[in-house]
Design an enzyme around this catalytic site. Structure first.
Site, PDB file in Angstrom:
ATOM      1  N   LEU A 154     -11.203  46.778  12.906  1.00 51.70           N
ATOM      2  CA  LEU A 154     -11.531  47.942  13.744  1.00 51.70           C
ATOM      3  C   LEU A 154     -11.239  47.659  15.211  1.00 51.70           C
ATOM      4  CD1 LEU A 154     -12.748  50.728  14.098  1.00 51.70           C
ATOM      5  CD2 LEU A 154     -15.044  49.711  13.881  1.00 51.70           C
ATOM      6  N   TYR A 155     -11.657  46.501  15.663  1.00 53.49           N
ATOM      7  CA  TYR A 155     -11.459  46.144  17.078  1.00 53.49           C
ATOM      8  C   TYR A 155      -9.972  46.045  17.410  1.00 53.49           C
ATOM      9  CZ  TYR A 155     -12.040  43.478  21.438  1.00 53.49           C
ATOM     10  OH  TYR A 155     -11.996  43.045  22.743  1.00 53.49           O
TER      11      TYR A 155
END
Ligand code: NDP
Length: 246
Positions: A154-155
């Protein structure tokens, strides 16, 4: 009243606070945004003022579309020369790491709201009040170049979007003499990623230099991009990662 004006999102701590102070040393009046750290943001303002510049702390959650854009107008109203902004540093960001299956829809929405949508909206609000010579500097991550292990989906996805945004901003705003660049820090010793944290040694070993960087080491590169030496640098990705991607 003739100083140049910079806005640093997420400037109460870490890389953002170091950047605000570095820009103040370079002669900018500086506004910082924060969400939780009112006291810390006000302390940054005091330190900016101690350097002889004007400072402003603005509570503005990058996840809130209205607040993100309002931060620009508050900055130009309170600090700007004729309502103009010289430098925008898109620094505010959050890291939500974990196995793919553990990341919730709320995690996805929150990370994209802060790390991507907020950056877009602040840049969109800033561009009309910028002039030739103005600068947009965005903070990415070394994980857009090399993901050293699991947990970063996600990051890394969110920060990778900022590369596309930066290059497109460079193309769109270049004709007006405005530059847009992105800085990719490696592991930097901050509250987000303390050098004495449980995963610290593994991260340090991933770099060629074998250590964490400091917030000021990132801030110096941001200040370079905001300053006269970088007048012909735009659409660029600059790694400040101790060789994480080497
Ligand atoms: P910190 O967590 O130490 O500081 C984050 C700053 O952002 C604080 O000032 C915080 O304010 C502010 N902030 C957090 N969420 C929001 C929000 N929703 N709206 C506005 N401001 C917000 O982070 P770092 O200094 O370590 O990171 C700065 C940037 O660098 C981030 O974009 C991060 O992703 C990136 N980065 C960091 C690395 C590292 O190893 N530290 C490595 C690579 C990239 P408040 O006081 O309200 O919490």
């Amino acid at each position: 009243m003739n100083s140049k004006v910079a806005l640093v999102t997420g400037g109460s701590r870490g890389v953002g606070a170091a950047t605000a102070l570095r820009l103040a040393r370079d002669g900018f009046d500086v506004a910082v945004t924060y969400v939780q750290g009112k006291e810390a943001a006000e302390e940054v303002v005091r330190r900016v003022e101690a350097l002889g510049r004007r400072g402003l702390a603005v509570r503005a959650d990058s996840a809130d579309a209205g607040e993100a854009a309002d931060a620009v107008s508050l900055t130009t109203e309170r600090l700007g020369r004729h309502g103009r902004l010289d430098v925008l540093v898109n620094n505010a960001g959050i890291g939500v790491l974990g196995p793919l299956e553990s990341l919730t829809l709320a995690d996805v929405d929150r990370v994209l709201a802060v790390n991507v949508r907020g950056v877009f909206l602040v840049s969109q609000a800033a561009a009309p009040v910028m002039d030739a010579g103005s600068r947009i500097v965005t903070i990415g991550t070394c994980m857009t170049k090399y993901v050293p292990g699991p947990g970063g989906t996600l990051y890394a996805m969110s920060k990778s979007a900022l590369i596309g945004l930066t290059k497109a901003l460079a193309r769109e705003l270049g004709a007006r003499g405005i530059t847009a660049n992105i800085v990719h820090p490696g592991p930097i010793d901050t509250d987000m990623n303390p050098a004495d944290g449980p995963y610290a040694s593994g991260q340090a070993e991933m770099t060629a230099l074998g250590r964490f960087g400091t917030a000021d080491e990132v801030a110096r590169t941001v200040a370079y991009l905001a300053g006269p030496a970088a007048a012909y640098v735009t659409g660029a990705e600059l790694a400040v990662d101790g060789g994480h991607a080497a």
